[in-house]
Scaffold this active site. Structure first.
Site, PDB file in Angstrom:
ATOM      1  N   TYR A   1       0.804  -1.222   0.000  1.00  0.00           N
ATOM      2  CA  TYR A   1       0.000   0.000   0.000  1.00  0.00           C
ATOM      3  C   TYR A   1       0.842   1.280   0.000  1.00  0.00           C
ATOM      4  O   TYR A   1       0.424   2.303  -0.549  1.00  0.00           O
ATOM      5  CB  TYR A   1      -0.938  -0.012   1.211  1.00  0.00           C
ATOM      6  CG  TYR A   1      -2.199  -0.812   0.977  1.00  0.00           C
ATOM      7  CD1 TYR A   1      -3.026  -0.524  -0.100  1.00  0.00           C
ATOM      8  CD2 TYR A   1      -2.583  -1.843   1.833  1.00  0.00           C
ATOM      9  CE1 TYR A   1      -4.191  -1.233  -0.333  1.00  0.00           C
ATOM     10  CE2 TYR A   1      -3.751  -2.567   1.612  1.00  0.00           C
ATOM     11  CZ  TYR A   1      -4.557  -2.251   0.524  1.00  0.00           C
ATOM     12  OH  TYR A   1      -5.716  -2.951   0.292  1.00  0.00           O
TER      13      TYR A   1
ATOM     14  N   ALA B   1      12.615   3.449  10.031  1.00  0.00           N
ATOM     15  CA  ALA B   1      11.681   4.575  10.205  1.00  0.00           C
ATOM     16  C   ALA B   1      11.381   4.862  11.672  1.00  0.00           C
ATOM     17  O   ALA B   1      10.949   5.963  12.016  1.00  0.00           O
ATOM     18  CB  ALA B   1      10.376   4.278   9.475  1.00  0.00           C
TER      19      ALA B   1
ATOM     20  N   TYR C   1      -6.725  -2.375   8.806  1.00  0.00           N
ATOM     21  CA  TYR C   1      -7.645  -3.397   8.329  1.00  0.00           C
ATOM     22  C   TYR C   1      -8.577  -3.734   9.480  1.00  0.00           C
ATOM     23  O   TYR C   1      -8.138  -3.797  10.634  1.00  0.00           O
ATOM     24  CB  TYR C   1      -6.883  -4.653   7.877  1.00  0.00           C
ATOM     25  CG  TYR C   1      -7.815  -5.742   7.419  1.00  0.00           C
ATOM     26  CD1 TYR C   1      -8.475  -5.622   6.194  1.00  0.00           C
ATOM     27  CD2 TYR C   1      -8.075  -6.852   8.207  1.00  0.00           C
ATOM     28  CE1 TYR C   1      -9.369  -6.589   5.781  1.00  0.00           C
ATOM     29  CE2 TYR C   1      -8.971  -7.822   7.803  1.00  0.00           C
ATOM     30  CZ  TYR C   1      -9.614  -7.686   6.586  1.00  0.00           C
ATOM     31  OH  TYR C   1     -10.516  -8.642   6.182  1.00  0.00           O
TER      32      TYR C   1
ATOM     33  N   TYR D   1      -7.542 -11.259  13.715  1.00  0.00           N
ATOM     34  CA  TYR D   1      -7.101  -9.920  13.314  1.00  0.00           C
ATOM     35  C   TYR D   1      -7.755  -8.840  14.180  1.00  0.00           C
ATOM     36  O   TYR D   1      -7.160  -8.360  15.127  1.00  0.00           O
ATOM     37  CB  TYR D   1      -7.354  -9.680  11.804  1.00  0.00           C
ATOM     38  CG  TYR D   1      -6.482  -8.555  11.290  1.00  0.00           C
ATOM     39  CD1 TYR D   1      -5.403  -8.813  10.452  1.00  0.00           C
ATOM     40  CD2 TYR D   1      -6.709  -7.225  11.680  1.00  0.00           C
ATOM     41  CE1 TYR D   1      -4.580  -7.789  10.011  1.00  0.00           C
ATOM     42  CE2 TYR D   1      -5.891  -6.206  11.250  1.00  0.00           C
ATOM     43  CZ  TYR D   1      -4.837  -6.488  10.416  1.00  0.00           C
ATOM     44  OH  TYR D   1      -4.026  -5.467   9.988  1.00  0.00           O
TER      45      TYR D   1
ATOM     46  N   LYS E   1      -4.059  -1.745  15.998  1.00  0.00           N
ATOM     47  CA  LYS E   1      -4.788  -0.898  15.048  1.00  0.00           C
ATOM     48  C   LYS E   1      -5.757   0.039  15.788  1.00  0.00           C
ATOM     49  O   LYS E   1      -5.998   1.151  15.344  1.00  0.00           O
ATOM     50  CB  LYS E   1      -5.517  -1.763  14.014  1.00  0.00           C
ATOM     51  CG  LYS E   1      -4.581  -2.532  13.087  1.00  0.00           C
ATOM     52  CD  LYS E   1      -3.699  -1.599  12.272  1.00  0.00           C
ATOM     53  CE  LYS E   1      -2.920  -2.301  11.186  1.00  0.00           C
ATOM     54  NZ  LYS E   1      -2.025  -1.377  10.453  1.00  0.00           N
TER      55      LYS E   1
ATOM     56  N   VAL F   1      -3.065  -9.451  -1.022  1.00  0.00           N
ATOM     57  CA  VAL F   1      -1.775 -10.120  -0.859  1.00  0.00           C
ATOM     58  C   VAL F   1      -0.650  -9.096  -0.809  1.00  0.00           C
ATOM     59  O   VAL F   1      -0.459  -8.340  -1.762  1.00  0.00           O
ATOM     60  CB  VAL F   1      -1.491 -11.067  -2.052  1.00  0.00           C
ATOM     61  CG1 VAL F   1      -0.226 -11.866  -1.790  1.00  0.00           C
ATOM     62  CG2 VAL F   1      -2.659 -11.961  -2.335  1.00  0.00           C
TER      63      VAL F   1
HETATM   64  P1  NAD Z   1       4.187  -4.368   2.995  1.00  0.00           P
HETATM   65  O1  NAD Z   1       4.878  -5.462   3.704  1.00  0.00           O
HETATM   66  O2  NAD Z   1       3.828  -4.574   1.569  1.00  0.00           O
HETATM   67  O3  NAD Z   1       5.063  -3.022   3.097  1.00  0.00           O
HETATM   68  C1  NAD Z   1       5.620  -2.597   4.311  1.00  0.00           C
HETATM   69  C2  NAD Z   1       6.506  -1.386   4.084  1.00  0.00           C
HETATM   70  O4  NAD Z   1       7.081  -0.997   5.337  1.00  0.00           O
HETATM   71  C3  NAD Z   1       7.694  -1.637   3.143  1.00  0.00           C
HETATM   72  O5  NAD Z   1       7.881  -0.509   2.324  1.00  0.00           O
HETATM   73  C4  NAD Z   1       8.889  -1.789   4.102  1.00  0.00           C
HETATM   74  O6  NAD Z   1      10.149  -1.417   3.523  1.00  0.00           O
HETATM   75  C5  NAD Z   1       8.478  -0.808   5.173  1.00  0.00           C
HETATM   76  N1  NAD Z   1       9.128  -1.052   6.460  1.00  0.00           N
HETATM   77  C6  NAD Z   1       8.982  -2.117   7.299  1.00  0.00           C
HETATM   78  N2  NAD Z   1       9.726  -1.941   8.419  1.00  0.00           N
HETATM   79  C7  NAD Z   1      10.329  -0.724   8.294  1.00  0.00           C
HETATM   80  C8  NAD Z   1      11.205   0.044   9.118  1.00  0.00           C
HETATM   81  N3  NAD Z   1      11.603  -0.393  10.311  1.00  0.00           N
HETATM   82  N4  NAD Z   1      11.650   1.232   8.649  1.00  0.00           N
HETATM   83  C9  NAD Z   1      11.272   1.700   7.429  1.00  0.00           C
HETATM   84  N5  NAD Z   1      10.413   1.030   6.624  1.00  0.00           N
HETATM   85  C10 NAD Z   1       9.959  -0.160   7.049  1.00  0.00           C
HETATM   86  O7  NAD Z   1       2.900  -4.022   3.873  1.00  0.00           O
HETATM   87  P2  NAD Z   1       1.395  -3.608   3.501  1.00  0.00           P
HETATM   88  O8  NAD Z   1       0.555  -4.819   3.508  1.00  0.00           O
HETATM   89  O9  NAD Z   1       1.366  -2.675   2.355  1.00  0.00           O
HETATM   90  O10 NAD Z   1       1.009  -2.802   4.844  1.00  0.00           O
HETATM   91  C11 NAD Z   1       1.110  -1.412   4.974  1.00  0.00           C
HETATM   92  C12 NAD Z   1       0.032  -0.943   5.931  1.00  0.00           C
HETATM   93  O11 NAD Z   1      -1.242  -1.231   5.346  1.00  0.00           O
HETATM   94  C13 NAD Z   1       0.069  -1.666   7.283  1.00  0.00           C
HETATM   95  O12 NAD Z   1      -0.237  -0.762   8.292  1.00  0.00           O
HETATM   96  C14 NAD Z   1      -1.032  -2.698   7.139  1.00  0.00           C
HETATM   97  O13 NAD Z   1      -1.585  -3.093   8.370  1.00  0.00           O
HETATM   98  C15 NAD Z   1      -2.036  -1.914   6.305  1.00  0.00           C
HETATM   99  N6  NAD Z   1      -3.045  -2.759   5.641  1.00  0.00           N
HETATM  100  C16 NAD Z   1      -2.695  -3.879   4.935  1.00  0.00           C
HETATM  101  C17 NAD Z   1      -3.692  -4.676   4.369  1.00  0.00           C
HETATM  102  C18 NAD Z   1      -3.347  -5.930   3.587  1.00  0.00           C
HETATM  103  O14 NAD Z   1      -4.241  -6.741   3.355  1.00  0.00           O
HETATM  104  N7  NAD Z   1      -2.125  -6.097   3.139  1.00  0.00           N
HETATM  105  C19 NAD Z   1      -5.047  -4.313   4.489  1.00  0.00           C
HETATM  106  C20 NAD Z   1      -5.380  -3.147   5.165  1.00  0.00           C
HETATM  107  C21 NAD Z   1      -4.372  -2.372   5.751  1.00  0.00           C
END
Ligand code: NAD
Length: 420
Positions: free
Chosen positions: A81, A140, A253, A263, A272, A303
């Site tokens: 995302y 981060a 989520y 979850y 969350k 995914v």
């Molecule tokens: P992802 O694993 O695809 O991406 C995670 C990102 O975080 C990457 O860019 C990674 O480099 C970065 N990252 C991780 N640890 C880090 C650190 N210590 N310092 C700097 N960067 C760091 O994850 P995603 O699924 O896109 O999730 C992103 C957000 O969206 C999360 O909060 C997740 O809960 C939320 N979300 C995900 C879903 C889903 O189904 N995948 C649904 C709703 C919400």
């Protein structure tokens, strides 16, 4: 080297540079198309001047036409995302983008992680359009990352008008105490037994998850809750690098009955919930300083590297994809984020908020009719009928695409330089 997928458990340990670039280019193409731009088919002729000029005109036109953000900071910018947020900002609004990510660099012997290659491809395309695009590969959660980001904004960007918080991290080192907290994916209160898919062995079987201890709940909130988001906004406010009217959003989520025990009602759900608390506090700070706003945005399940690590989610997502594809409402990261930014955050119209003030992008997933169909598939699915009953094939395809595998335009038998 020749780079092929190598799967270990729920992760692929290799990534293909050309495939990751193809993935990013597809997402850029989607944004252009949605934006009414006839994206050139076969269009990665960036070297060709006329294409570059066309793109430049397009970006210039967009800068003036759209009331969108001009300078965007994405924390967690390289996958899932966060990557889609950066692509939409740059190619949908013509914004300068600064990202923070945690990725593995390439070496002569090993390919980089996918997020590294995604970022290289995105930045190349953005820079060819005259946009500032840079990512800092650092933790981060650290104070150093905040300091470096602020220096970068002051040196190379205007004030930031959108901060996207999209980290998916398993642990966090507290910047003050130095203590390392690890998140846990466990239910709260009682043991939970649920059907689960092992995506590696492709076996569907019950798993039993023991309830989390108070310490595990606390630690998960420390990692995935809102504390670090608040620290980011405070640091940016202190340094006076947020523009008037700046917005920020973090992603969450929620889900319904099927995923609730592992979850929404579990350790990750507690973390969350803390985002909601943080968003209220951040919103109050932003409105009294820069007349800004803060939102938690609820996105659909799909995914990503993070979601594939959560027990039960891969099976739920495989069943959900089956139902939503049949209904014609299936969306990936880029569709969700384009919708969030163009139809919600920057539509200029009233937002679709729930009772807790969150932006909802998960309406189609949570419709009762969809959930009932998913539940019916769930009841039937077993190891033997997995591929017929659910869209596990679609799940796997998308999983491999996260690492740059499965793109028709890429010759996976060819030698490729891992160092880009
Ligand atoms: P992802 O694993 O695809 O991406 C995670 C990102 O975080 C990457 O860019 C990674 O480099 C970065 N990252 C991780 N640890 C880090 C650190 N210590 N310092 C700097 N960067 C760091 O994850 P995603 O699924 O896109 O999730 C992103 C957000 O969206 C999360 O909060 C997740 O809960 C939320 N979300 C995900 C879903 C889903 O189904 N995948 C649904 C709703 C919400």
């Amino acid at each position: 080297m020749i780079i092929q997928p190598k799967v270990r458990g729920f992760i692929c340990t290799t990534a293909h540079p050309a495939g990751c670039a193809a993935n990013v280019h597809e997402q850029i193409g989607y944004v252009h198309e949605q934006n009414g731009y006839a994206h050139e088919q076969n269009g990665y002729a960036h070297e060709q001047n006329d294409y570059a000029h066309e793109q430049n005109d397009y970006v210039q036109a967009n800068k003036t036409n759209r009331n969108g953000p001009k300078n965007v900071l994405v924390i967690g910018c390289s996958n899932g995302y966060g990557l889609a947020s950066r692509i939409t900002s740059a190619f949908g609004f013509g914004a300068n983008t600064l990202g923070v990510m945690f990725e593995k660099e390439p070496s002569e012997r090993r390919p980089a992680s996918a997020g590294w290659y995604n970022t290289v491809a995105l930045e190349k395309a953005a820079q060819q359009q005259g946009l500032f695009a840079k990512a800092l590969n650092m933790d981060a959660f650290s104070t150093e990352a905040k300091t470096m980001v602020i220096e970068e904004i002051k040196a190379n960007m205007g004030k930031i008008d959108l901060v996207v918080y999209s980290l998916g991290a398993p642990r966090r080192k507290d910047p003050v105490s130095g203590e390392v907290y690890s998140s846990t994916l466990k239910p709260i209160g009682q043991q939970v037994t649920r059907k689960n898919l092992n995506t590696d062995t492709k076996v569907v079987a019950d798993i039993t998850l023991e309830p989390a201890s108070d310490a595990e709940i606390f630690n998960t909130v420390k990692v995935m809750g809102g504390e670090d988001w608040e620290l980011w906004i405070e640091a940016l406010l202190d340094a006076d690098v947020l523009a008037p009217g700046a917005k920020t959003t973090a992603y969450t989520y929620i889900g319904k009955e099927l995923t609730w025990p592992i979850y929404g009602g579990a350790t990750i759900g507690k973390a969350k919930e803390d985002l909601d608390r943080a968003s209220s506090a951040i919103g109050a700070r932003l409105s009294s300083t820069v007349q800004g706003q803060s939102f938690v945005s609820v996105l659909k399940a799909l995914v990503t590297q993070s979601s594939s690590a959560i027990p039960v989610m891969p099976l739920y997502i495989s069943a959900l994809y089956k139902v939503m594809k049949e209904e014609g409402t299936h969306e990936g990261c880029i569709e969700q984020i384009f919708g969030l930014m163009f139809h919600q955050l920057y539509s200029g119209q009233a937002l679709n908020l729930d009772d807790n003030g969150r932006i909802r992008m998960d309406d189609n997933e949570l419709k009762d009719s969809v959930q009932q169909k998913v539940a019916a598939l769930w009841a039937q699915v077993n190891t033997e009928n997995l591929s017929e009953v659910t869209d596990f094939n679609g799940y796997q395809e998308e999983f491999f695409r996260l690492f740059g595998f499965g793109f028709a335009s890429v010759d996976y038998a060819a030698e490729v330089d891992p160092i880009v």
